[in-house]
Design a protein around this motif. Sequence first.
Motif, PDB file in Angstrom:
ATOM      1  N   UNK A   3       0.825  -1.208   0.000  1.00 56.07           N
ATOM      2  CA  UNK A   3       0.000   0.000   0.000  1.00 56.07           C
ATOM      3  C   UNK A   3       0.858   1.257   0.000  1.00 56.07           C
ATOM      4  N   UNK A   4       1.912   1.271   0.813  1.00 52.85           N
ATOM      5  CA  UNK A   4       2.801   2.438   0.849  1.00 52.85           C
ATOM      6  C   UNK A   4       3.485   2.647  -0.504  1.00 52.85           C
ATOM      7  N   UNK A   5       3.919   1.570  -1.142  1.00 53.81           N
ATOM      8  CA  UNK A   5       4.583   1.676  -2.439  1.00 53.81           C
ATOM      9  C   UNK A   5       3.619   2.127  -3.534  1.00 53.81           C
ATOM     10  N   UNK A   6       2.356   1.721  -3.449  1.00 51.79           N
ATOM     11  CA  UNK A   6       1.358   2.155  -4.425  1.00 51.79           C
ATOM     12  C   UNK A   6       1.178   3.671  -4.357  1.00 51.79           C
ATOM     13  N   UNK A   7       1.067   4.196  -3.158  1.00 53.70           N
ATOM     14  CA  UNK A   7       0.937   5.651  -3.019  1.00 53.70           C
ATOM     15  C   UNK A   7       2.208   6.369  -3.465  1.00 53.70           C
ATOM     16  N   UNK A   8       3.372   5.794  -3.158  1.00 55.91           N
ATOM     17  CA  UNK A   8       4.624   6.419  -3.576  1.00 55.91           C
ATOM     18  C   UNK A   8       4.719   6.479  -5.101  1.00 55.91           C
ATOM     19  N   UNK A  45       3.376  20.266  -1.550  1.00 57.47           N
ATOM     20  CA  UNK A  45       2.042  19.726  -1.264  1.00 57.47           C
ATOM     21  C   UNK A  45       2.092  18.194  -1.233  1.00 57.47           C
ATOM     22  N   UNK A  46       2.821  17.588  -2.148  1.00 58.39           N
ATOM     23  CA  UNK A  46       2.953  16.132  -2.157  1.00 58.39           C
ATOM     24  C   UNK A  46       3.643  15.621  -0.895  1.00 58.39           C
ATOM     25  N   UNK A  47       4.625  16.356  -0.382  1.00 59.94           N
ATOM     26  CA  UNK A  47       5.268  15.969   0.878  1.00 59.94           C
ATOM     27  C   UNK A  47       4.269  15.964   2.025  1.00 59.94           C
ATOM     28  N   UNK A  48       3.443  16.999   2.097  1.00 61.60           N
ATOM     29  CA  UNK A  48       2.431  17.084   3.144  1.00 61.60           C
ATOM     30  C   UNK A  48       1.410  15.958   3.012  1.00 61.60           C
ATOM     31  N   UNK A  49       0.920  15.740   1.800  1.00 61.43           N
ATOM     32  CA  UNK A  49      -0.068  14.687   1.566  1.00 61.43           C
ATOM     33  C   UNK A  49       0.530  13.328   1.910  1.00 61.43           C
ATOM     34  N   UNK A  50       1.785  13.098   1.528  1.00 65.01           N
ATOM     35  CA  UNK A  50       2.445  11.833   1.846  1.00 65.01           C
ATOM     36  C   UNK A  50       2.527  11.611   3.351  1.00 65.01           C
ATOM     37  N   UNK A 103      -1.111  10.773   4.606  1.00 63.11           N
ATOM     38  CA  UNK A 103      -1.558   9.457   4.144  1.00 63.11           C
ATOM     39  C   UNK A 103      -0.753   8.354   4.834  1.00 63.11           C
ATOM     40  N   UNK A 104       0.555   8.556   4.998  1.00 66.50           N
ATOM     41  CA  UNK A 104       1.394   7.557   5.668  1.00 66.50           C
ATOM     42  C   UNK A 104       0.995   7.376   7.125  1.00 66.50           C
ATOM     43  N   UNK A 105       0.648   8.460   7.795  1.00 65.84           N
ATOM     44  CA  UNK A 105       0.165   8.342   9.173  1.00 65.84           C
ATOM     45  C   UNK A 105      -1.121   7.530   9.242  1.00 65.84           C
ATOM     46  N   UNK A 106      -2.016   7.764   8.281  1.00 62.03           N
ATOM     47  CA  UNK A 106      -3.261   6.995   8.231  1.00 62.03           C
ATOM     48  C   UNK A 106      -3.016   5.516   7.978  1.00 62.03           C
ATOM     49  N   UNK A 107      -2.092   5.210   7.082  1.00 60.50           N
ATOM     50  CA  UNK A 107      -1.753   3.812   6.803  1.00 60.50           C
ATOM     51  C   UNK A 107      -1.123   3.167   8.029  1.00 60.50           C
ATOM     52  N   UNK A 108      -0.229   3.895   8.695  1.00 63.61           N
ATOM     53  CA  UNK A 108       0.410   3.361   9.910  1.00 63.61           C
ATOM     54  C   UNK A 108      -0.633   3.026  10.967  1.00 63.61           C
ATOM     55  N   UNK A 109      -1.581   3.911  11.176  1.00 64.11           N
ATOM     56  CA  UNK A 109      -2.622   3.661  12.186  1.00 64.11           C
ATOM     57  C   UNK A 109      -3.523   2.504  11.781  1.00 64.11           C
ATOM     58  N   UNK A 110      -3.805   2.381  10.478  1.00 66.10           N
ATOM     59  CA  UNK A 110      -4.651   1.295  10.001  1.00 66.10           C
ATOM     60  C   UNK A 110      -3.996  -0.070  10.238  1.00 66.10           C
ATOM     61  N   UNK A 111      -2.669  -0.111  10.176  1.00 65.81           N
ATOM     62  CA  UNK A 111      -1.955  -1.367  10.403  1.00 65.81           C
ATOM     63  C   UNK A 111      -1.432  -1.498  11.830  1.00 65.81           C
ATOM     64  N   UNK A 112      -1.822  -0.604  12.709  1.00 67.43           N
ATOM     65  CA  UNK A 112      -1.477  -0.714  14.117  1.00 67.43           C
ATOM     66  C   UNK A 112      -0.077  -0.251  14.464  1.00 67.43           C
TER      67      UNK A 112
END
Length: 100
Positions: A15-20, A66-71, A74-83
């Motif tokens: 998931x992280x690589x897809x967003x990257x 803007x992409x740095x901020x969005x990344x 989104x990365x924080x959200x992914x981290x929380x989703x995976x615990x």
Amino acid sequence: MKKIDRAKADQYFKEKNRYMALYLVIWLLSSFGVVLFAESLSTFTINGFPFHYFMGAQGSIVIFIVLLYVNAKVSDGIDKRYGLDESRNEQISYGKTLDH
């Protein structure tokens, strides 16, 4: 740091690589795509400057920030989703040191 099983870790990195990859495509289009279509984009103006000049001078830099901020968000959200909660990891490891 909390350990997660292999299958969950693979999903996490996929998931992280897809967003990257998506961010890199957006960056590529904003940086080099504008240059490729400079002739047709010169009809648009921003603050009196042709669009392709504005994107080369300021627009691509703003998009990058803007992409740095969005990344980060989104990365924080992914981290929380995976615990993977950074504040919880800091609490668990507070005062502990590792000898390597």
